[in-house]
Design a protein around this motif. Structure first.
Motif, PDB file in Angstrom:
ATOM      1  N   PHE A 151     -15.051  -4.204   0.032  1.00  0.00           N
ATOM      2  CA  PHE A 151     -15.590  -5.054   1.099  1.00  0.00           C
ATOM      3  C   PHE A 151     -17.122  -5.056   1.144  1.00  0.00           C
ATOM      4  CE2 PHE A 151     -11.533  -3.983   3.564  1.00  0.00           C
ATOM      5  CZ  PHE A 151     -11.042  -5.278   3.570  1.00  0.00           C
ATOM      6  N   ARG A 201     -12.086   6.451   6.059  1.00  0.00           N
ATOM      7  CA  ARG A 201     -11.253   6.314   4.863  1.00  0.00           C
ATOM      8  C   ARG A 201     -11.417   7.472   3.899  1.00  0.00           C
ATOM      9  NH1 ARG A 201     -10.058   0.211   3.290  1.00  0.00           N
ATOM     10  NH2 ARG A 201      -8.126   1.251   2.721  1.00  0.00           N
ATOM     11  N   ASP A 226       0.847  -1.196   0.000  1.00  0.00           N
ATOM     12  CA  ASP A 226       0.000   0.000   0.000  1.00  0.00           C
ATOM     13  C   ASP A 226       0.883   1.247   0.000  1.00  0.00           C
ATOM     14  OD1 ASP A 226      -2.984  -0.798   0.488  1.00  0.00           O
ATOM     15  OD2 ASP A 226      -1.807  -2.109   1.786  1.00  0.00           O
ATOM     16  N   GLU A 284      -8.615   3.297   7.829  1.00  0.00           N
ATOM     17  CA  GLU A 284      -9.478   2.118   7.801  1.00  0.00           C
ATOM     18  C   GLU A 284      -9.988   1.803   9.212  1.00  0.00           C
ATOM     19  OE1 GLU A 284      -7.843  -1.357   5.918  1.00  0.00           O
ATOM     20  OE2 GLU A 284      -9.555  -2.582   6.528  1.00  0.00           O
ATOM     21  N   MET A 341      -9.088  -3.422  -7.363  1.00  0.00           N
ATOM     22  CA  MET A 341      -9.353  -4.167  -6.127  1.00  0.00           C
ATOM     23  C   MET A 341     -10.851  -4.132  -5.842  1.00  0.00           C
ATOM     24  SD  MET A 341      -7.983  -3.521  -2.231  1.00  0.00           S
ATOM     25  CE  MET A 341      -6.263  -3.733  -2.614  1.00  0.00           C
ATOM     26  N   ASP A 388     -10.070  -7.454  -1.883  1.00  0.00           N
ATOM     27  CA  ASP A 388      -9.483  -6.801  -0.719  1.00  0.00           C
ATOM     28  C   ASP A 388      -9.163  -7.897   0.296  1.00  0.00           C
ATOM     29  OD1 ASP A 388      -8.536  -5.005   1.132  1.00  0.00           O
ATOM     30  OD2 ASP A 388     -10.189  -3.600   0.922  1.00  0.00           O
ATOM     31  N   LYS A 438      -9.141   1.295  -6.473  1.00  0.00           N
ATOM     32  CA  LYS A 438      -9.916   0.632  -5.424  1.00  0.00           C
ATOM     33  C   LYS A 438     -10.860   1.632  -4.800  1.00  0.00           C
ATOM     34  CE  LYS A 438      -6.648   1.244  -1.585  1.00  0.00           C
ATOM     35  NZ  LYS A 438      -5.578   0.643  -0.802  1.00  0.00           N
ATOM     36  N   HIS A 439     -11.918   1.189  -4.143  1.00  0.00           N
ATOM     37  CA  HIS A 439     -12.342  -0.189  -3.931  1.00  0.00           C
ATOM     38  C   HIS A 439     -13.602  -0.334  -4.769  1.00  0.00           C
ATOM     39  CE1 HIS A 439     -10.129   1.163  -0.340  1.00  0.00           C
ATOM     40  NE2 HIS A 439      -9.674  -0.060  -0.265  1.00  0.00           N
TER      41      HIS A 439
HETATM   42  C1  NOJ Z   1      -7.453  -3.488   3.360  1.00  0.00           C
HETATM   43  C2  NOJ Z   1      -7.761  -2.189   2.680  1.00  0.00           C
HETATM   44  O1  NOJ Z   1      -9.154  -2.033   2.557  1.00  0.00           O
HETATM   45  C3  NOJ Z   1      -7.119  -2.035   1.310  1.00  0.00           C
HETATM   46  O2  NOJ Z   1      -7.326  -0.740   0.873  1.00  0.00           O
HETATM   47  C4  NOJ Z   1      -5.669  -2.400   1.371  1.00  0.00           C
HETATM   48  O3  NOJ Z   1      -5.073  -2.223   0.114  1.00  0.00           O
HETATM   49  C5  NOJ Z   1      -5.532  -3.820   1.861  1.00  0.00           C
HETATM   50  N1  NOJ Z   1      -6.081  -3.915   3.195  1.00  0.00           N
HETATM   51  C6  NOJ Z   1      -4.100  -4.312   1.864  1.00  0.00           C
HETATM   52  O4  NOJ Z   1      -3.366  -3.719   2.840  1.00  0.00           O
END
Ligand code: NOJ
Length: 740
Positions: free
Chosen positions: A248, A162, A104, A490, A245, A280, A201-202
């Motif tokens: 969730f 986020r 990341d 997060e 990506m 993810d 993402k996401h």
């Molecule tokens: C969870 C996060 O939602 C995502 O954005 C991140 O890239 C992954 N973890 C990997 O660290």
């Protein structure tokens, strides 16, 4: 040796006609040699431990799996030496397929830049691109191939932690910034030694998590999905982003990770995306608690068939796919397709020619945190600071302020400056605190007096007395207030987004001394601070600015840089107003007169307006707009119109202005927002000078999803607005779109 290796590989990669094989041909050749186990191996992604180095960065079991060709990629391992040592294990495998290393890299790598939301406030697309470019150069020198960025989720809810990772609330701005970040990360193309594969993402809708609670359900109408949430993703596909990506959240009843409509119909078929799609973290397993799959096997089956191709850390592909193929529930061809996308990227990166291409310790040493990168971090940090208020022109500070008191729980903080997405623990030694930055810059003879006053979030008032004394004995007070680094990010949703703890009480006490007060507000999200907004003399919203925070803050305080950032997201007055965004609908009963709220769309206990609007931000100078000119006031559906205006710097400082173009479709087959950003230009104008700004308005800007969800331009009246902020329109003109 390496030259010999490359020449040998070149010969091997010639096809039967002696021509160089295309990557697709090479992928096919390799695929034809792979067993089912090896194919499934490629779609597994495991995490290492970023605190460890060398082969110890992963467990012995994962090392063994790598050597057997059962791992396609790793995340959370870093450093040229470590990635090299892990790649050596992949070279022990039968087909020697190199590993991909992902990380990341969100806002810088060793050199930490402002959080993405702060950078978005710069409205400086070239600088944002460069920030991603520098981050890619640093991370790729440490063996990383792939970053999980940019996050292009639109967010209208500052409770969501986020919100810090995106570009704010606006689709147009978010699409442009997303594309800039992809250009920056991918540089001269995947395969250049200083580039990373980017990841959008996401996908999709994550920013609309209900009530701003992370991971929560999303329920988005088709219209809002297509108008607001999807365009930034489409924009990065057009920019050539290498990966996606999955999100969730569940979206309208279907979890994004098992969402065939999103991953196959929209992404692959409609947009023609050919890169990799990763889940993810653990999201395939989460299909079970979502209630979308009864067990791991069904979860793996549904996710893969939907189009989620790489399993990040749920281990469900590894444990179930072979059986699913043997049972006839999954056609091996689906796995082959997924592997094809991964191998393609590995060839594109040049890893088959040299698996250690990015693990270059010399380059790593020269690149990480070098002087040029630091200088740029300071520059973009200053560009990200929003001047919200400057009563009596307290700022820029002049020599008349001899005694300066520096107060607040964040004044000497370092770790907080870095924000929440700095995964690798680098230590705090190269972070400049606000105190240090101001100390270095304050003119000779200035006396700095520090008092913390209070902690970020406790109720302990014992420091107030000293802070008040310090303030009373000074000519000007600078206060550093806000959130700690781990209050956004997060899983960091908040229901109360006011200044944490008793910080606003301290501001009240200090303002009561009657001294000029400058408040620096630091946070990863918009906070609410109505009292401070009304009573503090000057306010700078600094977000989290990264390593060079203190220097950049001093640059702005002393006017070495004239602030020019604009809010990429609304700052509400209270949580009760959320969701609050500038491009709302008018409703059938719009509020016209603030003094008459009877039976109109309004609150009885709060204005409708925000504390500060999208697009808002001040400068040390002032600008005057004039001479709006449109090439025509009637425009055919397919025509392009030119709009011009003049902007004069009427203040005493040179400065940058962000000229903003908004459009409103007055009446249409569906209701349209009261205004939408459709263009902007950030221009530097010397004091006293005038510049002309020009925009083009064509069908792309006029189109929207009509009553049949068809993207179209409808005839009728449009209002064209040019403004300094979404709530500060200074020039207007009516346009008519006609049939022709
Ligand atoms: C969870 C996060 O939602 C995502 O954005 C991140 O890239 C992954 N973890 C990997 O660290």
């Amino acid at each position: 040796m390496r030259v010999f290796f490359s020449i040998a590989l070149l010969f091997l990669s010639l096809n039967i006609y002696g021509q160089k094989e295309t990557i697709s041909q090479r992928v096919d050749t390799l695929l034809s040699q792979m067993t089912l186990d090896e194919k499934i191996g490629q779609i597994n992604q495991f995490s290492g431990n970023w605190e460890q180095t060398g082969p110890k960065a992963v467990t012995p079991q994962i090392l063994d799996e790598i050597a057997q060709g059962r791992v396609g990629s790793l995340l959370n391992v870093h450093g040229a030496a470590t990635t090299r040592s892990l790649q050596q294990y992949a070279m022990k495998s039968r087909l020697k397929i190199p590993l991909l290393f992902a990380q990341d890299v969100i806002h810088g790598y060793k050199t930490t830049f402002p959080i993405p939301l702060a950078e978005a406030a710069s409205w400086d697309i070239k600088a944002i691109e460069k920030s991603a470019r520098v981050a890619a150069a640093e991370a790729s020198s440490a063996g990383i191939h792939w970053t999980f960025a940019p996050m292009v989720d639109i967010c209208r809810d500052p409770r969501w932690g986020r919100v810090m990772e995106g570009a704010g609330e606006d689709t147009y701005l978010g699409s442009i910034i997303g594309a800039a970040r992809v250009r920056g990360f991918q540089g001269n193309g995947i395969g250049s030694t200083d580039a990373l594969i980017a990841c959008a993402k996401h996908f999709a809708g994550y920013g609309a998590s209900m009530a701003g609670r992370d991971y929560n359900t999303t329920d988005i109408s088709d219209r809002t999905l297509w108008e607001v949430y999807l365009p930034p993703f489409e924009s990065v596909v057009k920019e050539g982003v290498g990966s996606f990506m999955t999100a969730f959240n569940d979206l309208n009843g279907v979890p994004a990770t098992g969402n065939k409509y999103l991953l196959t119909e929209v992404l692959r078929k409609k947009w023609g995306f050919t890169g990799m799609v990763v889940s993810d973290w653990g999201a395939i397993g989460e299909l079970i608690p979502h209630g979308f799959a009864k067990d791991g096997k069904e979860a793996a089956c549904k996710a893969l068939l939907a189009g989620c191709e790489i399993d990040m850390e749920s281990h469900l592909y590894k444990n179930n796919l072979k059986q699913l193929v043997l049972d006839g529930e999954i056609d091996e061809k689906v796995i082959v397709e997924a592997v094809r996308h991964i191998l393609y990227k590995k060839f594109e990166l040049g890893l088959f020619e040299d698996p250690y291409k990015f693990s270059d310790e010399k380059r790593e040493k020269e690149t990480l945190g070098n002087a040029a990168n630091k200088a740029f971090a300071r520059e973009i940090a200053a560009k990200s600071i929003v001047l919200l208020k400057n009563n009596n022109e307290i700022l820029p500070l002049t020599k008349k302020y001899k005694k300066i008191s520096l107060i607040g729980p964040l004044m000497k903080s370092k770790a907080d400056m870095r924000g929440n997405w700095s995964i690798v623990r680098w230590g705090d030694s190269d972070i400049v605190s606000p105190y240090e930055g101001i100390q270095k810059r304050a003119p000779k003879g200035a006396e700095l007096i520090y008092s913390k006053g209070c902690e970020i979030s406790t109720n302990d008032r014992s420091g107030f007395t000293q802070a008040i004394e310090v303030a009373k004995n000074s000519d000007v007070v600078i206060m550093a207030m806000g959130e700690s680094w781990n209050m956004t990010g997060e899983a960091k949703s908040r229901t109360d987004i006011s200044l944490p703890g008793i910080q606003e009480e301290l501001i009240k006490e200090i303002v009561a001394t009657g001294k000029p007060v400058v408040v620096l507000l630091m946070a990863g999200r918009p906070m609410t601070f109505e009292w401070t907004a009304a009573n503090a003399g000057s306010i700078l919203y600094t977000w989290w600015l990264g390593n060079e925070a203190g220097n950049a803050i001093a640059d702005v305080l002393y006017g070495d840089y004239n602030p020019a950032a604009r809010l990429p997201i609304t700052i509400p007055r209270s949580v009760g107003q959320i969701p609050l965004f500038y491009n709302n609908k008018n409703t059938g009963r719009p509020l016209i007169d603030e003094n008459n709220v009877s039976y109109v769309s309004a609150y009885i206990d709060s204005p409708n307006t925000p504390l500060y609007s999208f697009g808002y931000g001040l400068s040390y100078t002032r600008f005057e707009y004039s001479d709006l000119e449109t090439s025509n006031t009637k425009i055919g559906k397919k025509d392009t119109l030119t709009v011009k205006c003049k902007v004069k710097n009427i203040g005493k400082y040179d400065g940058e202005e962000v000229v903003q173009l908004y459009l409103r479709d007055i009446s249409a087959s569906v209701t349209r927002p009261v205004k939408e950003l459709k263009g902007f230009d950030k221009i530097f104008i010397k004091a006293g000078e005038t510049k002309e700004v020009e925009f083009k308005i064509g069908k792309e800007l006029l189109a929207f999803y009509d009553i049949n969800m068809k993207r179209t331009v409808e005839c009728g009246m449009f209002e064209l607005m040019i403004g300094q902020a979404s709530d500060k329109i200074v020039l207007r003109e009516m346009l008519e779109v006609i049939k022709l």
